[in-house]
Design a protein around this motif. Structure first.
Motif, PDB file in Angstrom:
ATOM      1  N   CYS A  38      -8.914   9.023   4.881  1.00  0.00           N
ATOM      2  CA  CYS A  38      -9.207   7.789   4.154  1.00  0.00           C
ATOM      3  C   CYS A  38      -9.650   8.128   2.743  1.00  0.00           C
ATOM      4  O   CYS A  38     -10.498   8.977   2.543  1.00  0.00           O
ATOM      5  CB  CYS A  38     -10.321   7.022   4.847  1.00  0.00           C
ATOM      6  SG  CYS A  38      -9.827   6.360   6.433  1.00  0.00           S
ATOM      7  N   THR A  41      -9.855   3.384  -2.497  1.00  0.00           N
ATOM      8  CA  THR A  41      -8.759   2.668  -3.134  1.00  0.00           C
ATOM      9  C   THR A  41      -9.327   1.510  -3.940  1.00  0.00           C
ATOM     10  O   THR A  41     -10.475   1.122  -3.775  1.00  0.00           O
ATOM     11  CB  THR A  41      -7.783   2.101  -2.088  1.00  0.00           C
ATOM     12  OG1 THR A  41      -8.487   1.156  -1.271  1.00  0.00           O
ATOM     13  CG2 THR A  41      -7.185   3.199  -1.213  1.00  0.00           C
ATOM     14  N   GLN A  87      -2.284  -3.415  -0.934  1.00  0.00           N
ATOM     15  CA  GLN A  87      -1.900  -3.113   0.435  1.00  0.00           C
ATOM     16  C   GLN A  87      -3.046  -2.401   1.133  1.00  0.00           C
ATOM     17  O   GLN A  87      -3.616  -1.459   0.570  1.00  0.00           O
ATOM     18  CB  GLN A  87      -0.667  -2.228   0.467  1.00  0.00           C
ATOM     19  CG  GLN A  87       0.569  -2.905  -0.035  1.00  0.00           C
ATOM     20  CD  GLN A  87       1.782  -2.008   0.117  1.00  0.00           C
ATOM     21  OE1 GLN A  87       1.753  -0.976   0.788  1.00  0.00           O
ATOM     22  NE2 GLN A  87       2.868  -2.414  -0.506  1.00  0.00           N
ATOM     23  N   LEU A  89      -5.006   0.192   3.325  1.00  0.00           N
ATOM     24  CA  LEU A  89      -4.783   1.615   3.556  1.00  0.00           C
ATOM     25  C   LEU A  89      -4.087   1.840   4.907  1.00  0.00           C
ATOM     26  O   LEU A  89      -3.287   2.758   5.060  1.00  0.00           O
ATOM     27  CB  LEU A  89      -6.129   2.348   3.510  1.00  0.00           C
ATOM     28  CG  LEU A  89      -6.119   3.855   3.422  1.00  0.00           C
ATOM     29  CD1 LEU A  89      -5.328   4.332   2.217  1.00  0.00           C
ATOM     30  CD2 LEU A  89      -7.537   4.384   3.335  1.00  0.00           C
ATOM     31  N   ARG A  92      -0.325   2.490   5.071  1.00  0.00           N
ATOM     32  CA  ARG A  92       0.206   3.839   4.820  1.00  0.00           C
ATOM     33  C   ARG A  92       0.352   4.654   6.093  1.00  0.00           C
ATOM     34  O   ARG A  92       1.140   5.584   6.153  1.00  0.00           O
ATOM     35  CB  ARG A  92      -0.706   4.592   3.851  1.00  0.00           C
ATOM     36  CG  ARG A  92      -0.758   3.968   2.490  1.00  0.00           C
ATOM     37  CD  ARG A  92      -1.634   4.791   1.595  1.00  0.00           C
ATOM     38  NE  ARG A  92      -1.973   4.058   0.387  1.00  0.00           N
ATOM     39  CZ  ARG A  92      -2.843   4.456  -0.496  1.00  0.00           C
ATOM     40  NH1 ARG A  92      -3.475   5.595  -0.336  1.00  0.00           N
ATOM     41  NH2 ARG A  92      -3.100   3.730  -1.556  1.00  0.00           N
ATOM     42  N   GLU A  93      -0.436   4.300   7.095  1.00  0.00           N
ATOM     43  CA  GLU A  93      -0.425   5.042   8.354  1.00  0.00           C
ATOM     44  C   GLU A  93       0.662   4.544   9.311  1.00  0.00           C
ATOM     45  O   GLU A  93       0.880   5.133  10.341  1.00  0.00           O
ATOM     46  CB  GLU A  93      -1.794   4.907   9.037  1.00  0.00           C
ATOM     47  CG  GLU A  93      -2.945   5.474   8.242  1.00  0.00           C
ATOM     48  CD  GLU A  93      -2.962   6.981   8.249  1.00  0.00           C
ATOM     49  OE1 GLU A  93      -2.749   7.576   9.319  1.00  0.00           O
ATOM     50  OE2 GLU A  93      -3.179   7.569   7.176  1.00  0.00           O
ATOM     51  N   ARG A  99       5.174  -1.852   8.704  1.00  0.00           N
ATOM     52  CA  ARG A  99       4.419  -2.081   7.469  1.00  0.00           C
ATOM     53  C   ARG A  99       4.551  -3.505   6.912  1.00  0.00           C
ATOM     54  O   ARG A  99       3.535  -4.124   6.587  1.00  0.00           O
ATOM     55  CB  ARG A  99       4.822  -1.045   6.431  1.00  0.00           C
ATOM     56  CG  ARG A  99       3.875  -0.953   5.272  1.00  0.00           C
ATOM     57  CD  ARG A  99       4.204   0.207   4.355  1.00  0.00           C
ATOM     58  NE  ARG A  99       4.109   1.463   5.094  1.00  0.00           N
ATOM     59  CZ  ARG A  99       4.981   2.450   5.007  1.00  0.00           C
ATOM     60  NH1 ARG A  99       6.009   2.368   4.199  1.00  0.00           N
ATOM     61  NH2 ARG A  99       4.827   3.555   5.701  1.00  0.00           N
TER      62      ARG A  99
END
Length: 155
Positions: A38, A41, A87, A89, A92-93, A99
């Motif tokens: 993490c 952001t 977006q 975080l 991203r995973e 997504r």
């Protein structure tokens, strides 16, 4: 006989020092794992500011300070609008197929927050404290539910 207690104290100090070093290493390993997984952001920073504004709003509500409530709500609304296109975080995973659904869920959540803040503004203007309190509960429940669904578990 004085060597016995001195030796015991040295052993205790050595054990304590070793435990502190181990704890420090473990803590730094956890921080490093957090940093790998993490990162800070813009969205995360703004969400922290939103949390502060919401807390300020609730504090002003307790004091019955309508002007401070309005200022905090306005700040919260501005912050909310500023991150509409961000977006989470967690996106991203996810794989590329999942997504867009998460991002749409995030945007709908932000739209609902904006709607609630608009209703809050109307309740403030009519000085309807009961309605304001009900809406504050709704905003709190909405943010909690949204964070649970959209926030990446960084622990």
């Amino acid at each position: 006989m004085t060597k016995g207690p001195d030796l015991m104290i040295r052993n205790t100090r050595s054990t304590l020092a070793a435990a502190l070093v181990s704890a420090a290493l473990l803590a730094s390993a956890n921080v490093a794992a957090h940093e790998d997984h993490c990162e800070d952001t813009r969205l995360g920073d703004v969400m922290k500011d939103m949390k502060k504004s919401f807390k300020a709003y609730r504090g002003a509500l307790k004091q019955g300070d309508w002007m401070a409530m309005s200022d905090a709500r306005l700040k919260l609304s501005e912050l909310s609008v500023s991150v509409t296109d961000e977006q989470p975080l967690k996106a991203r995973e996810m794989n590329a197929d999942e997504r867009p659904e998460l991002i749409e869920k995030y945007r709908k959540g932000m739209e609902k927050l904006d709607l609630l803040l608009g209703q809050l503004e109307q309740a403030e203007q009519s000085k309807d404290k009961g309605q304001v309190m009900a809406l504050v509960k709704q905003v709190g429940a909405h943010t909690k539910k949204s964070h649970k669904a959209l926030q990446l578990d960084c622990d």
